[in-house]
Each structure stands twice: as structure tokens, then as C-alpha cells.
Design a protein around this motif. Structure first.
Motif, PDB file in Angstrom:
ATOM      1  N   GLY A  41     -29.005   1.512 -36.097  1.00 40.68           N
ATOM      2  CA  GLY A  41     -28.479   0.355 -35.415  1.00 40.68           C
ATOM      3  C   GLY A  41     -28.164  -0.859 -36.251  1.00 40.68           C
ATOM      4  N   TYR A  42     -27.991  -0.703 -37.568  1.00 38.76           N
ATOM      5  CA  TYR A  42     -27.721  -1.899 -38.370  1.00 38.76           C
ATOM      6  C   TYR A  42     -26.319  -2.469 -38.140  1.00 38.76           C
ATOM      7  CZ  TYR A  42     -25.338   0.893 -42.094  1.00 38.76           C
ATOM      8  OH  TYR A  42     -24.502   1.716 -42.814  1.00 38.76           O
ATOM      9  N   THR A  43     -25.420  -1.686 -37.544  1.00 34.41           N
ATOM     10  CA  THR A  43     -24.093  -2.226 -37.206  1.00 34.41           C
ATOM     11  C   THR A  43     -23.993  -2.649 -35.748  1.00 34.41           C
ATOM     12  OG1 THR A  43     -23.220  -0.025 -36.674  1.00 34.41           O
ATOM     13  CG2 THR A  43     -22.947  -0.801 -38.950  1.00 34.41           C
ATOM     14  N   GLY A  44     -25.090  -2.493 -34.989  1.00 41.12           N
ATOM     15  CA  GLY A  44     -25.078  -2.871 -33.582  1.00 41.12           C
ATOM     16  C   GLY A  44     -25.646  -1.778 -32.707  1.00 41.12           C
ATOM     17  N   GLY A  45     -25.980  -2.143 -31.475  1.00 43.33           N
ATOM     18  CA  GLY A  45     -26.653  -1.217 -30.573  1.00 43.33           C
ATOM     19  C   GLY A  45     -25.823  -0.046 -30.117  1.00 43.33           C
ATOM     20  N   ASN A  46     -24.508  -0.085 -30.336  1.00 42.35           N
ATOM     21  CA  ASN A  46     -23.638   1.017 -29.909  1.00 42.35           C
ATOM     22  C   ASN A  46     -23.381   2.032 -31.015  1.00 42.35           C
ATOM     23  OD1 ASN A  46     -23.313  -0.128 -27.337  1.00 42.35           O
ATOM     24  ND2 ASN A  46     -21.613  -1.405 -28.038  1.00 42.35           N
ATOM     25  N   TYR A  47     -24.243   2.066 -32.008  1.00 42.00           N
ATOM     26  CA  TYR A  47     -23.986   2.883 -33.203  1.00 42.00           C
ATOM     27  C   TYR A  47     -23.854   4.372 -32.914  1.00 42.00           C
ATOM     28  CZ  TYR A  47     -28.872   4.373 -33.067  1.00 42.00           C
ATOM     29  OH  TYR A  47     -30.066   4.923 -32.684  1.00 42.00           O
ATOM     30  N   ALA A  48     -24.405   4.859 -31.803  1.00 49.10           N
ATOM     31  CA  ALA A  48     -24.390   6.304 -31.527  1.00 49.10           C
ATOM     32  C   ALA A  48     -23.403   6.692 -30.441  1.00 49.10           C
ATOM     33  CB  ALA A  48     -25.793   6.783 -31.151  1.00 49.10           C
ATOM     34  N   ASN A  49     -22.635   5.743 -29.919  1.00 51.81           N
ATOM     35  CA  ASN A  49     -21.645   6.117 -28.911  1.00 51.81           C
ATOM     36  C   ASN A  49     -20.224   5.848 -29.430  1.00 51.81           C
ATOM     37  OD1 ASN A  49     -20.857   3.394 -28.201  1.00 51.81           O
ATOM     38  ND2 ASN A  49     -22.765   3.221 -27.026  1.00 51.81           N
ATOM     39  N   LYS A  50     -19.240   6.067 -28.581  1.00 48.27           N
ATOM     40  CA  LYS A  50     -17.852   6.060 -29.051  1.00 48.27           C
ATOM     41  C   LYS A  50     -17.341   4.679 -29.459  1.00 48.27           C
ATOM     42  CE  LYS A  50     -14.811   8.940 -27.326  1.00 48.27           C
ATOM     43  NZ  LYS A  50     -13.945   9.720 -26.402  1.00 48.27           N
ATOM     44  N   SER A  51     -18.097   3.642 -29.158  1.00 46.67           N
ATOM     45  CA  SER A  51     -17.700   2.316 -29.625  1.00 46.67           C
ATOM     46  C   SER A  51     -18.363   1.952 -30.951  1.00 46.67           C
ATOM     47  CB  SER A  51     -18.012   1.255 -28.569  1.00 46.67           C
ATOM     48  OG  SER A  51     -19.375   1.239 -28.244  1.00 46.67           O
ATOM     49  N   SER A  52     -19.075   2.897 -31.559  1.00 42.98           N
ATOM     50  CA  SER A  52     -19.665   2.695 -32.883  1.00 42.98           C
ATOM     51  C   SER A  52     -18.596   2.282 -33.894  1.00 42.98           C
ATOM     52  CB  SER A  52     -20.323   3.996 -33.354  1.00 42.98           C
ATOM     53  OG  SER A  52     -20.417   4.057 -34.758  1.00 42.98           O
ATOM     54  N   LEU A  53     -18.876   1.236 -34.653  1.00 44.70           N
ATOM     55  CA  LEU A  53     -17.905   0.769 -35.643  1.00 44.70           C
ATOM     56  C   LEU A  53     -17.610   1.847 -36.678  1.00 44.70           C
ATOM     57  CD1 LEU A  53     -19.221  -2.870 -36.284  1.00 44.70           C
ATOM     58  CD2 LEU A  53     -17.332  -2.155 -34.799  1.00 44.70           C
ATOM     59  N   GLN A  54     -18.644   2.505 -37.179  1.00 45.88           N
ATOM     60  CA  GLN A  54     -18.443   3.502 -38.231  1.00 45.88           C
ATOM     61  C   GLN A  54     -17.770   4.758 -37.697  1.00 45.88           C
ATOM     62  OE1 GLN A  54     -22.217   4.117 -40.216  1.00 45.88           O
ATOM     63  NE2 GLN A  54     -22.050   2.189 -41.345  1.00 45.88           N
ATOM     64  N   MET A  55     -18.195   5.233 -36.531  1.00 44.68           N
ATOM     65  CA  MET A  55     -17.578   6.442 -36.000  1.00 44.68           C
ATOM     66  C   MET A  55     -16.123   6.205 -35.623  1.00 44.68           C
ATOM     67  SD  MET A  55     -20.386   8.719 -33.977  1.00 44.68           S
ATOM     68  CE  MET A  55     -20.956   7.563 -32.735  1.00 44.68           C
ATOM     69  N   ARG A  56     -15.828   5.049 -35.048  1.00 46.18           N
ATOM     70  CA  ARG A  56     -14.430   4.750 -34.720  1.00 46.18           C
ATOM     71  C   ARG A  56     -13.565   4.731 -35.974  1.00 46.18           C
ATOM     72  NH1 ARG A  56     -14.417  -0.535 -31.061  1.00 46.18           N
ATOM     73  NH2 ARG A  56     -12.166  -0.278 -31.356  1.00 46.18           N
ATOM     74  N   ALA A  57     -14.104   4.217 -37.065  1.00 44.32           N
ATOM     75  CA  ALA A  57     -13.344   4.195 -38.313  1.00 44.32           C
ATOM     76  C   ALA A  57     -13.060   5.610 -38.805  1.00 44.32           C
ATOM     77  CB  ALA A  57     -14.109   3.404 -39.375  1.00 44.32           C
ATOM     78  N   ILE A  58     -14.069   6.471 -38.777  1.00 45.52           N
ATOM     79  CA  ILE A  58     -13.880   7.847 -39.235  1.00 45.52           C
ATOM     80  C   ILE A  58     -12.877   8.579 -38.349  1.00 45.52           C
ATOM     81  CG2 ILE A  58     -15.026  10.091 -39.487  1.00 45.52           C
ATOM     82  CD1 ILE A  58     -17.539   8.524 -40.372  1.00 45.52           C
ATOM     83  N   VAL A  59     -13.000   8.425 -37.047  1.00 48.68           N
ATOM     84  CA  VAL A  59     -12.074   9.093 -36.132  1.00 48.68           C
ATOM     85  C   VAL A  59     -10.654   8.572 -36.329  1.00 48.68           C
ATOM     86  CG1 VAL A  59     -11.484   9.373 -33.688  1.00 48.68           C
ATOM     87  CG2 VAL A  59     -13.849   9.699 -34.454  1.00 48.68           C
ATOM     88  N   ALA A  60     -10.514   7.287 -36.595  1.00 51.52           N
ATOM     89  CA  ALA A  60      -9.176   6.741 -36.853  1.00 51.52           C
ATOM     90  C   ALA A  60      -8.561   7.359 -38.103  1.00 51.52           C
ATOM     91  CB  ALA A  60      -9.256   5.220 -36.989  1.00 51.52           C
ATOM     92  N   MET A  61      -9.364   7.595 -39.136  1.00 51.49           N
ATOM     93  CA  MET A  61      -8.854   8.248 -40.342  1.00 51.49           C
ATOM     94  C   MET A  61      -8.451   9.684 -40.058  1.00 51.49           C
ATOM     95  SD  MET A  61     -11.218   6.708 -43.443  1.00 51.49           S
ATOM     96  CE  MET A  61     -12.768   6.376 -42.630  1.00 51.49           C
ATOM     97  N   VAL A  62      -9.265  10.387 -39.280  1.00 51.71           N
ATOM     98  CA  VAL A  62      -8.918  11.761 -38.900  1.00 51.71           C
ATOM     99  C   VAL A  62      -7.615  11.772 -38.104  1.00 51.71           C
ATOM    100  CG1 VAL A  62      -9.621  13.721 -37.464  1.00 51.71           C
ATOM    101  CG2 VAL A  62     -11.294  12.604 -38.949  1.00 51.71           C
ATOM    102  N   ASN A  63      -7.473  10.837 -37.177  1.00 52.41           N
ATOM    103  CA  ASN A  63      -6.239  10.775 -36.375  1.00 52.41           C
ATOM    104  C   ASN A  63      -5.025  10.479 -37.262  1.00 52.41           C
ATOM    105  OD1 ASN A  63      -7.677  11.301 -34.057  1.00 52.41           O
ATOM    106  ND2 ASN A  63      -7.830   9.144 -33.452  1.00 52.41           N
ATOM    107  N   ARG A  64      -5.218   9.673 -38.269  1.00 50.36           N
ATOM    108  CA  ARG A  64      -4.122   9.388 -39.195  1.00 50.36           C
ATOM    109  C   ARG A  64      -3.678  10.665 -39.907  1.00 50.36           C
ATOM    110  NH1 ARG A  64       0.575   7.395 -40.710  1.00 50.36           N
ATOM    111  NH2 ARG A  64       0.730   6.987 -42.952  1.00 50.36           N
ATOM    112  N   LEU A  65      -4.621  11.484 -40.305  1.00 47.89           N
ATOM    113  CA  LEU A  65      -4.287  12.736 -40.985  1.00 47.89           C
ATOM    114  C   LEU A  65      -3.484  13.669 -40.086  1.00 47.89           C
ATOM    115  CD1 LEU A  65      -7.658  13.468 -42.835  1.00 47.89           C
ATOM    116  CD2 LEU A  65      -5.544  12.567 -43.824  1.00 47.89           C
ATOM    117  N   ALA A  66      -3.688  13.555 -38.781  1.00 46.77           N
ATOM    118  CA  ALA A  66      -2.979  14.416 -37.838  1.00 46.77           C
ATOM    119  C   ALA A  66      -1.584  13.916 -37.506  1.00 46.77           C
ATOM    120  CB  ALA A  66      -3.793  14.572 -36.555  1.00 46.77           C
ATOM    121  N   GLN A  67      -1.279  12.688 -37.883  1.00 46.80           N
ATOM    122  CA  GLN A  67       0.059  12.161 -37.616  1.00 46.80           C
ATOM    123  C   GLN A  67       1.099  12.867 -38.497  1.00 46.80           C
ATOM    124  OE1 GLN A  67      -0.193   7.931 -38.191  1.00 46.80           O
ATOM    125  NE2 GLN A  67      -1.275   7.571 -36.271  1.00 46.80           N
ATOM    126  N   HIS A  68       2.335  12.860 -38.029  1.00 51.22           N
ATOM    127  CA  HIS A  68       3.418  13.449 -38.816  1.00 51.22           C
ATOM    128  C   HIS A  68       4.174  12.368 -39.556  1.00 51.22           C
ATOM    129  CE1 HIS A  68       3.063  17.546 -37.204  1.00 51.22           C
ATOM    130  NE2 HIS A  68       2.700  16.949 -36.077  1.00 51.22           N
TER     131      HIS A  68
END
Length: 340
Positions: free
Chosen positions: A312-339
């Protein structure tokens, strides 16, 4: 000697231009297959891999968990970290509590429906000589996924190798039982070196082409800050392994996210995690892009070891879909899927 103002201006412009050239490039789009994304990690990276698999179970088809505890184990309380790492004798993590928390998050729609997990493939590893995340914690991870419906051959638990706290390779790194930087060890199982990257990737994806001895693709550095603000604790720069076969616009490559552990980012161990752990050898011959996100130990004062956030050092939502770190990783994955 005095220089003219115009000459000074030209020199300053040259310096600025040179800095711009040296800055990390933007993450390219590769038209990757969005239905073939998986994740794995060591230690804090394994906790993060569990979080990603559970919170984004629609998106990740499988996970490799190397020395990681169960989902939401610390419950936003750093003082529970010792329990979650199996460091408190006779008091292991209680996976029933974690399962109940996940069910509550799912009902609140903070994470994807847990029913997705019964279709996912999970590889879990715990070395018998690991003194950092001990086996009772990893046992709880296995129990958690079983309660989430991951049954039979979809769940593989490797817990008899005399390994320390490390990613395991056939021949690179420390001796097998070491619990020391760079947290990459070489181990034998029987008469052969244990290839953990291959073991977990094949558990997730099924039979793959044999690994190559020398990868012929390219390791690309890119601007991670475009996806991860300073508040995430993530580094300015991250890395991507790109096989030659994935450079075509219609390659539809798989994506695997490989997440380092504490004090294991490039700041601490150079290129060892993203070049020497064996993922690229398998990716090269199997059309897999490997994403290596990064967290540095200096980014946030409350994270001096460069760990991913599983308490929880980035906030209380660290383990759900509003997690700052997880959202960043998913955004990078989504970028890789773009054409392109």
C-alpha cells in the motif's frame, strides 16, 4: 576568453538537442495478440503478478509466481509483511481471508469477476532454501488460487528444488541455494539445469518451440514515465524484448510481462534481469514480446528497496484495478497490442 551570446546560444541548443536524442524513445506498437498476455515475477514482482492476475483476470491468461504470497495478504498494512513472507513461525498467511477479500472486491467491481480464474493457468515456485519468502507463505498462494477455482493441471506447484530466493536458470547466476543479489540462481533438477522461464511459459501457453541459445532479437528501452507518473514509484525507463519475428505489423505476438523483485531493477543489477533470466531465449523462438517494467529503490522514500507495491505505499487501492502501478503496466500492454 569571452564567447558571443549567439555562440553560447548555439552551444546551449546543441546540448538540449543532444539530451533529447539521448532520452528514451516512446514504446512502439506491435499489433500483439490481446488474448495471449501473461505475467510472472519474483518476490515483490511475484506479489504483483498475483495482483495483476486476480484484478485483471479478463486480460491475463496465466501467471508465474516465484516466491510470492497470496493476493491482498498485507491488507494495506506494512506491519503484516512479515506474516505474508512466511517469516512469523507458526503463523502463516490465512488464504481464506485473502479469498474473502477478493470476493468482496469482485462484488464491488473493483476487480474483474473471479470466475475468470478457473480458466487460467498458474505456475508457483518456492525453493526449499528460500529464507526471504518462506514456503508457508507460498503454500498460502497455492491454497488461495485453489479457492479461486484453479484446479487440477491448471495449477502447478514446484516446491522441492533446493533453491534460495531467486529466478532459476539452467546455468547463470549464483549457486542454487543462495539468497543474495542479483537474485538469479542456477539449479539442477536431476541431471539437467532447471529452466524456470521455460517451465512457466510452457505451463501457461502449452508446448513451445525449443529455446534458442543466443537470442537474435532486440532489447528496447523506452520512456516508462509516459505510463507511470512519479507517484507510482516506477522508474523513468523500462525495457522490452522484441524477437525479429515480432517486428512485422501483422505478427500478432504474445506478450509476457516479467516483473523483477526488490533491489533487482536495472538501477540495482544492470541488465541481468532483463537479459539473463532466460525469458528472451524462449521468446525468440515463440513469437513472444517480453515487457520488463521497472521500479527503482530511490523513487519513493517509503520504498527504499525498490519493491513493487503489495502493501500500500502507493495508496489503499494498490491491489485493485485502480492501482497506479497495475494501471501503468496494463497501459503498456495495451500499447503493445495497438497497430501501427
Amino acid at each position: 576568453m569571452h564567447m558571443s551570446r549567439s555562440l553560447a546560444s548555439l552551444m546551449l541548443a546543441g546540448l538540449v538537442a543532444g539530451s533529447a536524442v539521448a532520452a528514451p524513445a516512446s514504446l512502439p506498437a506491435y499489433g500483439a495478440d490481446p488474448q495471449q498476455t501473461s505475467v510472472s515475477g519474483l518476490s515483490s514482482g511475484a506479489f504483483m503478478a498475483v495482483q495483476l492476475q486476480v484484478a485483471y483476470s479478463r486480460s491475463f491468461i496465466g501467471a508465474g509466481v516465484v516466491a510470492g504470497g497470496p493476493y491482498y495478504c498485507a491488507a494495506n498494512n506494512v506491519f503484516l509483511a512479515g506474516i505474508c513472507m512466511g517469516q512469523v513461525p507458526f503463523f502463516p498467511p490465512n488464504p481464506v481471508l485473502m479469498a474473502n477479500a477478493a470476493k468482496g472486491f469482485s462484488r464491488a467491481r473493483w476487480i474483474d469477476p473471479l470466475s475468470n480464474l478457473s480458466k487460467r493457468r498458474i505456475y508457483v515456485f518456492s525453493g526449499t532454501d528460500d529464507t526471504i519468502v518462506r514456503q508457508p507463505a507460498v503454500d498460502a498462494t497455492v491454497s488461495f488460487f485453489q479457492q479461486m477455482g484453479v484446479k487440477g493441471d491448471k495449477l502447478k506447484y514446484v516446491n522441492q528444488v533446493p533453491a534460495g530466493h531467486a529466478v532459476i536458470t539452467p546455468g547463470y547466476g549464483n549457486d542454487c541455494a543462495a539468497n543474495a543479489a542479483p537474485y538469479i540462481n542456477h539449479c539442477n533438477v536431476g541431471s539437467e539445469g532447471y529452466d524456470q522461464a521455460g517451465a512457466l511459459l510452457q505451463h501457461i501457453y502449452g508446448a513451445l518451440n525449443p529455446r534458442v541459445d543466443t537470442p537474435t532479437g532486440q532489447i528496447v528501452s523506452f520512456d516508462q514515465r509516459a505510463y507511470a507518473a512519479v507517484a507510482t514509484g516506477m522508474a523513468d525507463t523500462a525495457y522490452l524484448y522484441v524477437p525479429r519475428s515480432c517486428t512485422a505489423s501483422d505478427a500478432h505476438c504474445k506478450v509476457h510481462v516479467a516483473i523483477h523483485g526488490c533491489v533487482q531493477s536495472s538501477e540495482s543489477v544492470g541488465d541481468q534481469f532483463y537479459a539473463d533470466t532466460g525469458y528472451n531465449n524462449w521468446a525468440d523462438s515463440n513469437h513472444i514480446l517480453v515487457l520488463y517494467p521497472q521500479v527503482n529503490k530511490s523513487a519513493i522514500p517509503s520504498n527504499p528497496q525498490g519493491c513493487w507495491d503489495w502493501w500500500g505505499y502507493t495508496g489503499g487501492n494498490y491491489a485493485n484495478k485502480s492501482s497506479l502501478q497495475m494501471r501503468a503496466i496494463v497501459a503498456m500492454v495495451n500499447r503493445l497490442a495497438q497497430h501501427r
